[in-house]
Motif scaffolding. Structure first.
Motif, mmCIF file in Angstrom:
data_model
loop_
_atom_site.group_PDB
_atom_site.id
_atom_site.type_symbol
_atom_site.label_atom_id
_atom_site.label_comp_id
_atom_site.label_asym_id
_atom_site.label_seq_id
_atom_site.Cartn_x
_atom_site.Cartn_y
_atom_site.Cartn_z
ATOM 1 N N THR A 1 0.825 -1.211 0.000
ATOM 2 C CA THR A 1 0.000 0.000 0.000
ATOM 3 C C THR A 1 0.863 1.267 0.000
ATOM 4 O O THR A 1 0.474 2.288 -0.570
ATOM 5 C CB THR A 1 -0.951 0.022 1.207
ATOM 6 N N HIS B 1 -2.827 -0.654 -5.856
ATOM 7 C CA HIS B 1 -2.974 -2.100 -5.884
ATOM 8 C C HIS B 1 -3.801 -2.578 -4.700
ATOM 9 O O HIS B 1 -3.841 -1.939 -3.646
ATOM 10 C CB HIS B 1 -1.603 -2.780 -5.838
ATOM 11 N N ARG B 2 -4.444 -3.744 -4.870
ATOM 12 C CA ARG B 2 -5.213 -4.327 -3.778
ATOM 13 C C ARG B 2 -4.605 -5.663 -3.358
ATOM 14 O O ARG B 2 -3.829 -6.268 -4.105
ATOM 15 C CB ARG B 2 -6.675 -4.523 -4.193
ATOM 16 N N GLN C 1 -8.123 -5.521 3.724
ATOM 17 C CA GLN C 1 -8.905 -5.259 2.526
ATOM 18 C C GLN C 1 -9.900 -6.375 2.243
ATOM 19 O O GLN C 1 -9.606 -7.548 2.457
ATOM 20 C CB GLN C 1 -7.987 -5.085 1.313
ATOM 21 N N VAL D 1 -11.638 -7.958 -0.924
ATOM 22 C CA VAL D 1 -11.540 -7.983 -2.382
ATOM 23 C C VAL D 1 -12.683 -8.831 -2.930
ATOM 24 O O VAL D 1 -12.776 -10.026 -2.637
ATOM 25 C CB VAL D 1 -10.178 -8.549 -2.836
ATOM 26 N N VAL E 1 -4.157 -6.977 -8.419
ATOM 27 C CA VAL E 1 -4.438 -7.600 -7.120
ATOM 28 C C VAL E 1 -3.289 -8.539 -6.759
ATOM 29 O O VAL E 1 -2.902 -9.397 -7.563
ATOM 30 C CB VAL E 1 -5.761 -8.390 -7.150
#
Length: 264
Positions: free
Chosen positions: A58, A64-65, A74, A76, A83
């Motif tokens: 992060t 980006h996840r 997170q 998703v 990702v």
């Protein structure tokens, strides 16, 4: 447009750092908890390692996840954009009981397509890694393309659960396959078993139940050396929900599917 070389460089750096942290933890007392059942274990190091990756990603790549096993940070619900699919310790039971046969697994996906796969065997300091279109490696050694294999010469990785009474498959389905292969193995870490197929140490791996973080890194590596990756029914894997997994050297998919899986 994503700079995959940069992402790959950071991912390798972070996975090695995380591995060092895990090795240092061997001298410390672990805080062990159970999740869904007494054999589904999680330690403070699982959580701390996932948090380590979350913070690094992060900070460096804020767009980006992260889809991680421990669900830190997170939620998703789709695979749009980039990702990172992370298992901080794949093989937690081995980590606790044996201090070996566990791995850190990372897959980096864009719109559901795997671009980077990393599986780090921490204790043996073996990093299996691949970038889509650039080949696969174990540390600095390039892995050769996998050659055709046949059942009679196959070393199959399969948990004994799937050939005994269980809720997911009739044990008589895979029993004949176990009888006909040259040998079977079970390592207790799906990520390592996938890496071993990619490296040619195993010929095939079958399981009835995996989460996406268990296989997201390893499947990128296998596909880069020409291996076959599907679920047990010949369909594409679900990198959001998981499911059954069947990976193999070329040729085995067709032979095993036609001869042993036709009743599914």
């Amino acid at each position: 447009m994503a700079n995959w070389e940069q992402i790959d460089t950071y991912a390798k750096q972070w996975i090695k750092e995380a591995g060092e942290r895990l090795k240092k933890s061997f001298e410390e007392k672990l805080n062990i908890e159970t999740k869904t059942n007494p054999n589904d274990l999680v330690t403070n190091m699982d959580k701390e390692t996932e948090k380590f990756f979350l913070d690094k990603i992060t900070e460096t790549f804020p767009g980006h996840r992260i889809l991680g096993e421990e669900g830190i940070g997170q939620a998703v619900e789709d695979l749009s954009g980039i990702v990172w699919i992370i298992d901080p310790i794949d093989g937690t039971m081995n980590f606790i009981h044996m201090q070996r046969n566990f791995a850190i697994s990372i897959g980096v996906y864009e719109h559901g397509v795997g671009h980077i796969g990393l599986v780090y065997d921490v204790v043996h300091d073996e990093l299996y890694h691949a970038r889509k279109g650039y080949g696969a490696f174990m540390n600095d050694k390039e892995l050769p393309h996998l050659e055709q294999a046949k059942v009679s010469e196959t070393i199959l990785s399969l948990n004994a659960t799937w050939v005994t009474e269980n809720r997911r498959i009739d044990p008589s389905v895979l029993g004949p396959l176990v009888r006909d292969v040259r040998g079977t193995r079970s390592y207790g870490s799906a990520a390592l078993e996938l890496a071993f197929v990619a490296a040619g140490r195993l010929d095939a791996y079958i399981t009835m139940r995996l989460a996406p973080w268990d296989f997201a890194g390893g499947t990128v590596i296998i596909e880069e050396v020409g291996g076959e990756v599907t679920d047990l029914y010949g369909k594409k894997l679900d990198y959001l929900k998981g499911g059954t997994v069947f990976v193999s050297k070329p040729g085995l998919h067709e032979e095993i599917s036609k001869k042993y899986l036709k009743e599914l």
